[in-house]
Enzyme design. Structure first.
Site, PDB file in Angstrom:
ATOM      1  N   LYS A 114     117.023  54.945  27.223  1.00  0.00           N
ATOM      2  CA  LYS A 114     116.726  54.508  25.873  1.00  0.00           C
ATOM      3  C   LYS A 114     117.465  55.397  24.887  1.00  0.00           C
ATOM      4  O   LYS A 114     117.725  56.543  25.247  1.00  0.00           O
ATOM      5  CB  LYS A 114     115.232  54.524  25.577  1.00  0.00           C
ATOM      6  N   TYR A 199     109.561  55.856  20.797  1.00  0.00           N
ATOM      7  CA  TYR A 199     108.356  55.830  21.643  1.00  0.00           C
ATOM      8  C   TYR A 199     107.155  55.304  20.854  1.00  0.00           C
ATOM      9  O   TYR A 199     106.319  54.582  21.406  1.00  0.00           O
ATOM     10  CB  TYR A 199     108.038  57.224  22.190  1.00  0.00           C
TER      11      TYR A 199
HETATM   12  P1  NAD Z   1     122.436  65.762  27.497  1.00  0.00           P
HETATM   13  O1  NAD Z   1     123.183  66.170  26.289  1.00  0.00           O
HETATM   14  O2  NAD Z   1     121.608  66.784  28.202  1.00  0.00           O
HETATM   15  O3  NAD Z   1     123.470  65.165  28.589  1.00  0.00           O
HETATM   16  C1  NAD Z   1     124.452  64.213  28.257  1.00  0.00           C
HETATM   17  C2  NAD Z   1     125.431  64.046  29.419  1.00  0.00           C
HETATM   18  O4  NAD Z   1     126.478  63.192  28.982  1.00  0.00           O
HETATM   19  C3  NAD Z   1     126.105  65.362  29.864  1.00  0.00           C
HETATM   20  O5  NAD Z   1     126.250  65.329  31.258  1.00  0.00           O
HETATM   21  C4  NAD Z   1     127.459  65.301  29.196  1.00  0.00           C
HETATM   22  O6  NAD Z   1     128.449  66.001  29.919  1.00  0.00           O
HETATM   23  C5  NAD Z   1     127.740  63.810  29.217  1.00  0.00           C
HETATM   24  N1  NAD Z   1     128.681  63.353  28.188  1.00  0.00           N
HETATM   25  C6  NAD Z   1     129.677  62.501  28.413  1.00  0.00           C
HETATM   26  N2  NAD Z   1     130.360  62.269  27.277  1.00  0.00           N
HETATM   27  C7  NAD Z   1     129.783  63.003  26.317  1.00  0.00           C
HETATM   28  C8  NAD Z   1     130.038  63.183  24.937  1.00  0.00           C
HETATM   29  N3  NAD Z   1     131.038  62.529  24.319  1.00  0.00           N
HETATM   30  N4  NAD Z   1     129.236  64.014  24.249  1.00  0.00           N
HETATM   31  C9  NAD Z   1     128.197  64.648  24.851  1.00  0.00           C
HETATM   32  N5  NAD Z   1     127.921  64.507  26.179  1.00  0.00           N
HETATM   33  C10 NAD Z   1     128.705  63.699  26.905  1.00  0.00           C
HETATM   34  O7  NAD Z   1     121.585  64.485  27.120  1.00  0.00           O
HETATM   35  P2  NAD Z   1     120.264  63.969  27.797  1.00  0.00           P
HETATM   36  O8  NAD Z   1     119.102  64.631  27.154  1.00  0.00           O
HETATM   37  O9  NAD Z   1     120.386  64.007  29.271  1.00  0.00           O
HETATM   38  O10 NAD Z   1     120.256  62.454  27.256  1.00  0.00           O
HETATM   39  C11 NAD Z   1     121.049  61.434  27.864  1.00  0.00           C
HETATM   40  C12 NAD Z   1     120.399  60.072  27.595  1.00  0.00           C
HETATM   41  O11 NAD Z   1     119.091  60.095  28.126  1.00  0.00           O
HETATM   42  C13 NAD Z   1     120.232  59.713  26.123  1.00  0.00           C
HETATM   43  O12 NAD Z   1     120.442  58.342  25.955  1.00  0.00           O
HETATM   44  C14 NAD Z   1     118.785  60.059  25.793  1.00  0.00           C
HETATM   45  O13 NAD Z   1     118.231  59.265  24.767  1.00  0.00           O
HETATM   46  C15 NAD Z   1     118.133  59.772  27.116  1.00  0.00           C
HETATM   47  N6  NAD Z   1     116.943  60.606  27.325  1.00  0.00           N
HETATM   48  C16 NAD Z   1     115.785  59.981  27.706  1.00  0.00           C
HETATM   49  C17 NAD Z   1     114.650  60.712  27.948  1.00  0.00           C
HETATM   50  C18 NAD Z   1     113.414  60.016  28.434  1.00  0.00           C
HETATM   51  O14 NAD Z   1     112.348  60.613  28.415  1.00  0.00           O
HETATM   52  N7  NAD Z   1     113.518  58.799  28.914  1.00  0.00           N
HETATM   53  C19 NAD Z   1     114.644  62.094  27.753  1.00  0.00           C
HETATM   54  C20 NAD Z   1     115.841  62.707  27.380  1.00  0.00           C
HETATM   55  C21 NAD Z   1     116.976  61.944  27.167  1.00  0.00           C
END
Ligand code: NAD
Length: 368
Positions: A114, A199
């Site tokens: 999401k 949420y």
């Molecule tokens: P994060 O920043 O920790 O990780 C992002 C990943 O994408 C990294 O591996 C990074 O290397 C990669 N990436 C590729 N291209 C990128 C760019 N241009 N800029 C930045 N990173 C890039 O993020 P996250 O917290 O893992 O979030 C990722 C997704 O998951 C988002 O859509 C977020 O909304 C979602 N999320 C959902 C929940 C949930 O509870 N369902 C919780 C956290 C995040």
């Protein structure tokens, strides 16, 4: 690699649905990989990342080899992997559409984090791409798979609270890294609304099973704070549901983590506090007899999602939170931003009927 140490080691089980996880950020490393190891029907068979060393280390930690780690450029090679049934997109929001479309093109089912896309048009295109390719698309709304959220929904649907009149929901957290992708409009699509406020919106729609008919909103974007040059710091929205049910949502990147949901009915009320953490969701119900705090079986939210989608793939069923459910949140969030910009109430289509955008109900631990 910070895997949770007390989890069982993965087993090679041919029957399980195989996932390739795309994006090895915090959520993947700290939550999803440990969670899939506790699932019943799923396992991870490949990773896609630009961080090869991290990918190899994670692969080793779960018993995979170097051939199971792909770069973003190599993504299409996953087509050759018969053991990859589904791709799980866990990238910054702006990249969701590209990878959902690429996954659909190579015939893989898609679980996408999401918010589904950047806005309603973006999300609709993703649904269309998966529909055209004949693959399933599920939006990863973990809170629609927990026993606590289902108990809250059941209390509303079974009229245990009497006729529901009002809801309110808060989801706030501090985002203090000005360079975070979540604060860049081009990568995130919006501020706290699309990240955590979603949420509040999604869960209020879920417990009611209905769609808002109008929205009204205001936001604050402080001047001089480098974190909020592109997105809002705080946003307050109001939703009007059928029958005069009114709901309020509050979200922010400026306040210490709090997440709540309250539903007020003629005969009783419910409170979830906290409402949206990964672990430790709490529900209490109050009516004329007093307060009840039910207990629930232990479960993992992410594991529930992996398993639900795996079962939908095996049985050819539409997921409970398909792409259309993700689109609908974008429709409402687009209207919320429009209302905040114009200062006007924005009318929505409404009237689509109960659970209009949802599919097959999931198995929920402890629920009959
Ligand atoms: P994060 O920043 O920790 O990780 C992002 C990943 O994408 C990294 O591996 C990074 O290397 C990669 N990436 C590729 N291209 C990128 C760019 N241009 N800029 C930045 N990173 C890039 O993020 P996250 O917290 O893992 O979030 C990722 C997704 O998951 C988002 O859509 C977020 O909304 C979602 N999320 C959902 C929940 C949930 O509870 N369902 C919780 C956290 C995040």
């Amino acid at each position: 690699m910070p895997l949770k140490p007390d989890l069982p080691q993965p087993e090679a089980e041919q029957q399980r649905v195989g996932y390739a996880i795309v994006g090895l950020g915090q959520l993947t490393v700290e939550e999803l990989v440990p969670a899939v190891r506790t699932s019943e029907h799923a396992h991870v068979v490949a990773f896609v990342t630009s961080e090869t060393e991290k990918g190899l280390a994670l692969a080793r930690a779960v018993g995979l080899g170097e051939n199971d780690v792909y770069t973003y450029d190599d993504f299409e090679k996953i087509a050759e992997r018969g053991d990859v049934d589904a791709v799980y997109i866990v990238l910054p929001n702006a990249l969701h559409r590209e990878y959902v479309e690429r996954a659909a093109k190579i015939g893989k089912h898609v679980l996408c984090e999401k918010p589904l896309g950047m806005n309603a048009d973006d999300a609709r295109a993703m649904v269309q791409a998966c529909g055209n390719a004949g693959v399933l698309l599920m939006t990863a709304y973990r809170c629609q798979y927990t026993p606590e959220h289902w108990a809250a929904r059941d209390a509303v649907q079974n009229v245990k609270l009497g006729k529901v009149k009002l809801l309110d929901s808060v989801h706030v957290q501090v985002e203090d890294h000005p360079e975070a992708w979540r604060l860049k409009k081009e990568l995130a699509g919006g501020g706290p609304l699309v990240d955590v406020g979603i949420y509040c919106l999604n869960t209020m729609r879920f417990v009611l099973g209905q769609e808002p008919e109008w929205v009204f909103a205001a936001l604050h974007q402080p001047e001089g704070d480098p974190r909020f040059e592109e997105v809002e710091e705080s946003l307050s929205f109001m939703l009007g549901f059928p029958g005069g049910v009114m709901a309020n949502g509050l979200t922010s990147y400026g306040a210490r983590t709090t997440s709540t949901l309250r539903v007020l009915g003629e005969k009783g009320s419910l409170l979830m506090d906290p409402a949206f953490p990964y672990v430790g969701v709490s529900l209490s119900l109050t009516d004329e007899q007093g307060e009840l705090t039910p207990s629930f079986p232990t479960y993992d939210q992410f594991s529930r999602e992996f398993d639900h989608f795996a079962q939908c793939i095996r049985q050819g069923k539409r997921p409970w939170t398909p792409g259309e459910e993700g689109v609908q949140d974008h429709v409402v969030m687009d209207a919320i931003y429009e209302s905040a910009r114009t200062g006007q109430v924005v009318k929505l289509k409404g009237g689509q009927g109960k659970d209009a955008f949802r599919g097959t109900a999931p198995e929920v631990p402890g629920r009959d």
